[in-house]
Design a protein around this motif. Structure first.
Motif, mmCIF file in Angstrom:
data_model
loop_
_atom_site.group_PDB
_atom_site.id
_atom_site.type_symbol
_atom_site.label_atom_id
_atom_site.label_comp_id
_atom_site.label_asym_id
_atom_site.label_seq_id
_atom_site.Cartn_x
_atom_site.Cartn_y
_atom_site.Cartn_z
ATOM 1 N N LYS A 14 42.668 37.862 56.484
ATOM 2 C CA LYS A 14 43.772 38.409 56.582
ATOM 3 C C LYS A 14 44.003 39.964 56.996
ATOM 4 O O LYS A 14 44.558 40.152 58.003
ATOM 5 C CB LYS A 14 44.691 38.178 55.606
ATOM 6 C CG LYS A 14 44.982 36.938 55.117
ATOM 7 C CD LYS A 14 46.152 36.621 54.293
ATOM 8 C CE LYS A 14 45.509 37.071 52.760
ATOM 9 N NZ LYS A 14 44.571 36.395 51.875
ATOM 10 N N THR A 32 49.664 44.092 50.157
ATOM 11 C CA THR A 32 50.022 44.192 48.741
ATOM 12 C C THR A 32 48.720 44.416 47.823
ATOM 13 O O THR A 32 48.739 45.273 46.898
ATOM 14 C CB THR A 32 50.943 43.126 48.193
ATOM 15 O OG1 THR A 32 50.343 41.899 48.572
ATOM 16 C CG2 THR A 32 52.437 43.283 48.444
ATOM 17 N N ARG A 37 45.391 48.085 44.796
ATOM 18 C CA ARG A 37 44.016 48.657 44.519
ATOM 19 C C ARG A 37 44.355 50.157 44.876
ATOM 20 O O ARG A 37 43.506 51.014 43.961
ATOM 21 C CB ARG A 37 43.061 48.210 45.659
ATOM 22 C CG ARG A 37 42.321 46.823 45.142
ATOM 23 C CD ARG A 37 41.428 46.514 46.230
ATOM 24 N NE ARG A 37 41.905 46.123 47.399
ATOM 25 C CZ ARG A 37 42.184 44.898 47.785
ATOM 26 N NH1 ARG A 37 42.333 43.989 46.773
ATOM 27 N NH2 ARG A 37 42.710 44.509 48.817
ATOM 28 N N GLU A 58 44.363 36.337 38.938
ATOM 29 C CA GLU A 58 45.669 35.669 38.703
ATOM 30 C C GLU A 58 46.523 36.639 39.459
ATOM 31 O O GLU A 58 46.294 37.757 40.095
ATOM 32 C CB GLU A 58 46.436 36.044 37.329
ATOM 33 C CG GLU A 58 45.484 35.263 36.173
ATOM 34 C CD GLU A 58 45.595 33.498 36.269
ATOM 35 O OE1 GLU A 58 46.740 33.177 36.818
ATOM 36 O OE2 GLU A 58 44.857 33.054 35.794
ATOM 37 N N GLY A 86 49.445 39.482 52.556
ATOM 38 C CA GLY A 86 49.263 39.122 50.939
ATOM 39 C C GLY A 86 50.499 39.202 50.306
ATOM 40 O O GLY A 86 50.579 38.925 49.276
ATOM 41 N N ARG A 146 41.054 32.186 42.132
ATOM 42 C CA ARG A 146 42.033 32.636 43.179
ATOM 43 C C ARG A 146 42.312 31.455 44.243
ATOM 44 O O ARG A 146 43.377 31.537 44.754
ATOM 45 C CB ARG A 146 41.326 33.705 43.853
ATOM 46 C CG ARG A 146 41.406 35.284 43.107
ATOM 47 C CD ARG A 146 40.395 36.103 43.260
ATOM 48 N NE ARG A 146 40.531 36.868 44.975
ATOM 49 C CZ ARG A 146 39.424 37.286 45.426
ATOM 50 N NH1 ARG A 146 38.170 37.207 45.113
ATOM 51 N NH2 ARG A 146 39.685 37.880 46.559
HETATM 52 P P1 ADP Z 1 42.592 38.489 48.759
HETATM 53 O O1 ADP Z 1 43.687 37.655 49.934
HETATM 54 O O2 ADP Z 1 41.296 38.384 49.453
HETATM 55 O O3 ADP Z 1 42.708 37.642 47.497
HETATM 56 P P2 ADP Z 1 44.319 40.697 48.143
HETATM 57 O O4 ADP Z 1 43.817 42.039 48.493
HETATM 58 O O5 ADP Z 1 45.238 40.151 49.309
HETATM 59 O O6 ADP Z 1 42.933 39.731 48.515
HETATM 60 O O7 ADP Z 1 44.626 40.512 46.631
HETATM 61 C C1 ADP Z 1 43.946 40.806 45.578
HETATM 62 C C2 ADP Z 1 44.714 40.730 44.587
HETATM 63 O O8 ADP Z 1 45.953 41.290 44.293
HETATM 64 C C3 ADP Z 1 45.208 39.155 44.320
HETATM 65 O O9 ADP Z 1 44.157 38.215 43.701
HETATM 66 C C4 ADP Z 1 46.293 39.289 43.282
HETATM 67 O O10 ADP Z 1 45.849 39.525 41.824
HETATM 68 C C5 ADP Z 1 46.793 40.772 43.610
HETATM 69 N N1 ADP Z 1 48.025 40.302 44.653
HETATM 70 C C6 ADP Z 1 47.847 40.904 45.971
HETATM 71 N N2 ADP Z 1 48.946 40.312 46.541
HETATM 72 C C7 ADP Z 1 49.895 39.982 45.762
HETATM 73 C C8 ADP Z 1 51.144 39.358 45.576
HETATM 74 N N3 ADP Z 1 51.903 39.220 46.795
HETATM 75 N N4 ADP Z 1 51.614 38.844 44.595
HETATM 76 C C9 ADP Z 1 50.807 38.903 43.378
HETATM 77 N N5 ADP Z 1 49.650 39.397 43.403
HETATM 78 C C10 ADP Z 1 49.463 40.176 44.302
#
Ligand code: ADP
Length: 251
Positions: A14, A32, A37, A58, A86, A146
């Motif tokens: 993504k 997000t 991060r 989570e 995300g 995840r």
């Molecule tokens: P990936 O898609 O590779 O798991 P992301 O960078 O999108 O990585 O997300 C990393 C982490 O950030 C997720 O595992 C979650 O803990 C948190 N996160 C990101 N976006 C959301 C969201 N929309 N709702 C809840 N948690 C989120």
């Protein structure tokens, strides 16, 4: 306004594809995961809260995530649209997003999902973990969690948007360029994109016509100016007839 959602399991690509899409369609990218991060590395209150969930694979609670997303959209100024990466990850987030967009007289244009088999996801994430420095990319148990969270809680978001017929699946295995082309094919199909393209083409045509007119006008004015410089055309004097010398001889 174009509001795209790039959707898919962790490791489906993504973020990488979103970066390419924002360039092509001149949209604002909101990830997000990246926002969390960023907060984490700056040790903010939000970052500390999110870390508790992210480290375990989570989801961060909806309330916190929705607020962060809204704040980001509202502080983005004037943009052609957004690509959400995300987000939304739960039905509650989807409903909150729809309501929020509606309040701005907008809606989700399309959701494009990157479809990648589990085995490939696990391989990709472990590979990324070697260099990404992301704690959630290293441990196979967390990776599995995840993927499970995606299947149980996030995947229903696809069906939520599919009911409105604005959600599609795109095969996410292949080279970056091939997957990108598949995504563009789906996005170019959007009426709003077709309209924007048409407007841009008309604008380009108008600009071309204007520059052509300008250069034509410039050419004629330089022609006139050079004529003026040269002054009026003088009649070339005819060579005198020899008769005069004959007359002189007679005299
Ligand atoms: P990936 O898609 O590779 O798991 P992301 O960078 O999108 O990585 O997300 C990393 C982490 O950030 C997720 O595992 C979650 O803990 C948190 N996160 C990101 N976006 C959301 C969201 N929309 N709702 C809840 N948690 C989120």
């Amino acid at each position: 306004m174009i509001n795209l959602i790039i959707f898919g399991p962790p490791g489906s690509g993504k973020g990488t594809q979103a970066a390419k899409l924002v360039k092509k369609y001149k949209l604002q990218h909101i990830s997000t995961g990246d926002l969390f991060r960023y907060n984490l590395s700056n040790n903010t209150k939000l970052g500390k809260e999110a870390k508790k969930y992210m480290d375990k694979g989570e989801l961060v609670p909806d309330k916190v995530t929705i607020k962060m997303l809204k704040d980001k959209v509202e502080s983005s100024g004037k943009v052609a649209g957004f690509i959400l990466d995300g987000f939304p990850r739960t039905i509650a987030q989807s409903k909150a997003l729809d309501k929020f967009l509606k309040s701005r007289k907008q809606s989700v244009s399309k959701l494009v999902m990157l479809d990648v088999p589990d085995e490939e996801l696990k391989e990709r994430l472990l590979e990324r973990g070697k260099t990404s420095g992301r704690a959630d990319d290293v441990n196979p148990k967390i990776i599995q969690n995840r993927i499970d969270v995606y299947k149980n809680t996030t995947y229903p978001v696809f069906n939520y948007y599919f009911k409105d017929r604005n959600a599609v699946k795109v095969w996410g295995v292949g080279s970056l360029e091939t997957v990108f082309k598949r995504l563009c094919f789906e996005i170019n199909d959007l009426e709003v994109v077709k309209k924007t393209k048409k407007l841009a083409a008309a604008k380009r045509a108008r600009a071309k016509k204007a520059t052509e007119k300008k250069s034509k006008a410039k050419k004629t004015s330089t022609k006139k100016a050079s004529k003026k410089k040269a002054g009026p055309k003088l009649k070339t004097a005819k060579p005198r007839k020899k008769t005069s010398s004959k007359r002189a001889k007679k005299k």
